[in-house]
Design an enzyme around this catalytic site. Structure first.
Site, PDB file in Angstrom:
ATOM      1  CG  ASP A  67     -72.254 -78.763 -27.367  1.00 20.99           C
ATOM      2  OD1 ASP A  67     -72.447 -77.692 -26.763  1.00 20.99           O
ATOM      3  OD2 ASP A  67     -73.154 -79.368 -27.949  1.00 20.99           O
ATOM      4  CG  ASN A 136     -80.109 -84.714 -35.723  1.00 19.33           C
ATOM      5  OD1 ASN A 136     -80.146 -84.373 -34.546  1.00 19.33           O
ATOM      6  ND2 ASN A 136     -79.009 -84.648 -36.446  1.00 19.33           N
ATOM      7  CG  HIS A 138     -78.096 -83.124 -32.044  1.00 18.19           C
ATOM      8  ND1 HIS A 138     -77.850 -82.491 -33.236  1.00 18.19           N
ATOM      9  CD2 HIS A 138     -78.387 -82.126 -31.172  1.00 18.19           C
ATOM     10  CE1 HIS A 138     -77.982 -81.196 -33.084  1.00 18.19           C
ATOM     11  NE2 HIS A 138     -78.314 -80.939 -31.848  1.00 18.19           N
ATOM     12  CD  GLU A 143     -75.291 -84.105 -35.277  1.00 16.89           C
ATOM     13  OE1 GLU A 143     -76.457 -84.427 -34.989  1.00 16.89           O
ATOM     14  OE2 GLU A 143     -74.995 -82.968 -35.712  1.00 16.89           O
TER      15      GLU A 143
HETATM   16  C1  GLP Z   1     -77.379 -77.490 -30.757  1.00 15.66           C
HETATM   17  C2  GLP Z   1     -76.673 -77.881 -29.448  1.00 15.66           C
HETATM   18  C3  GLP Z   1     -77.552 -78.738 -28.587  1.00 15.66           C
HETATM   19  C4  GLP Z   1     -78.958 -78.175 -28.602  1.00 15.66           C
HETATM   20  C5  GLP Z   1     -79.563 -78.379 -29.967  1.00 15.66           C
HETATM   21  C6  GLP Z   1     -80.924 -77.734 -30.147  1.00 15.66           C
HETATM   22  O1  GLP Z   1     -76.716 -77.836 -31.904  1.00 15.66           O
HETATM   23  N1  GLP Z   1     -75.390 -78.516 -29.628  1.00 15.66           N
HETATM   24  O2  GLP Z   1     -77.021 -78.795 -27.271  1.00 15.66           O
HETATM   25  O3  GLP Z   1     -79.771 -78.865 -27.678  1.00 15.66           O
HETATM   26  O4  GLP Z   1     -78.654 -78.048 -30.998  1.00 15.66           O
HETATM   27  O5  GLP Z   1     -80.820 -76.364 -30.345  1.00 15.66           O
HETATM   28  P1  GLP Z   1     -82.087 -75.387 -30.360  1.00 15.66           P
HETATM   29  O6  GLP Z   1     -82.545 -75.297 -28.962  1.00 15.66           O
HETATM   30  O7  GLP Z   1     -81.546 -74.098 -30.894  1.00 15.66           O
HETATM   31  O8  GLP Z   1     -83.101 -76.016 -31.246  1.00 15.66           O
END
Ligand code: GLP
Length: 259
Positions: A67, A136, A138, A143
């Site tokens: 992404d 959440n 995702h 989402e």
């Molecule tokens: C982000 C990314 C995800 C990631 C998630 C968790 O927004 N788009 O690919 O897995 O949130 O992030 P973190 O590892 O910083 O908690």
């Protein structure tokens, strides 16, 4: 789903890094799906260490990131392009022509999303997809209530995601509110999936992903449909699992070499 619970966060991180490095050793032309976020940073650090010590080359590896924020250029300090360069690409021998990340600053992000989905297919699909998970539930930027059949497209970020990711920006108002993200179906088409979750903040989403109903309200629960998914957890992230003792009995301390 293989649920692997490790005594320490370090051990979980190392196991994921070893998994990816193992895929590359088996097939130096492997197609990897890559993720961003704080959780996977130490995985990339270990991959860099392996490269620096001469154990591995990434020269033939093709990558597709999940992404990117809509509106951020590749050289924006908070873009996922910059994240990947900082943590992995600029420190190793990944070839620029093998690296793919959706472009967030194109005039037509919807067309970019369609093109990106087609590019993944054109290169034979992802062999092994690395994932983190949002609080959440995702995956990528899919989402809650994302279609389980979704492909790469534009998604509006949930308010809790904007808030969680604001720690990387100067001000919460600077966090983009839309993204281009690989869809749930895109992720499910990967031949293998390795998801890493660490820390107590992820424990609720992890329990819903593994033991909750298959439901768009927890997008990661779609991984229940995937035949070769491994979930790498530390003790804190695994703390809300009802069948915790069962997973530990099958794979003591994350071991996969026991009968
Ligand atoms: C982000 C990314 C995800 C990631 C998630 C968790 O927004 N788009 O690919 O897995 O949130 O992030 P973190 O590892 O910083 O908690």
């Amino acid at each position: 789903m293989k649920v692997l619970i490790f005594d320490t966060t370090d051990a979980a991180v190392q196991a994921v890094a070893d998994r990816l490095l193992g895929e590359i050793r088996m097939n130096p032309g492997v197609v990897l799906g890559l993720a961003t976020g704080g959780t996977v940073e130490p995985v990339y650090e270990r991959m860099v260490n392996s490269f620096e010590s001469g154990e591995i080359s990434f020269a033939g590896v093709r990558t597709f990131n999940l992404d990117e924020y809509v509106g951020l250029s590749g050289d924006h300090p908070m873009s996922y392009h910059t994240y990947m360069n900082r943590h992995l690409f600029s420190r190793t021998d990944f070839a620029a022509y093998n690296v793919n990340i959706p472009r967030g600053d194109v005039p037509d992000p919807t067309a970019e999303a369609g093109w990106y989905e087609a590019e993944i297919s054109r290169h034979g699909g992802v062999d092994c997809q690395l994932l983190g998970i949002g609080e959440n539930g995702h995956i990528g930027f899919n989402e809650p209530t994302s279609s389980l059949s979704s492909v790469t497209r534009i998604k509006t970020l949930a308010p809790e995601t904007v808030s969680a990711n604001s720690r990387f920006f100067d001000r919460v108002e600077d966090v983009p509110t839309t993204s281009i993200t690989a869809g749930i179906a895109t992720i499910l088409r990967s031949r293998k999936v390795a998801l890493l979750a660490t820390g107590e903040k992820k424990s609720h989403a992890v329990a819903k992903m593994i033991e909750g109903p298959l439901s768009a309200i927890c997008p990661a629960s779609a991984l229940q449909l995937h035949p070769l998914t491994e979930i790498y957890l530390d003790v804190a992230a695994a703390s809300e699992l009802t069948l915790h003792d069962y997973y530990q009995a099958v794979h003591p301390n994350g071991r996969t070499d026991v009968p």
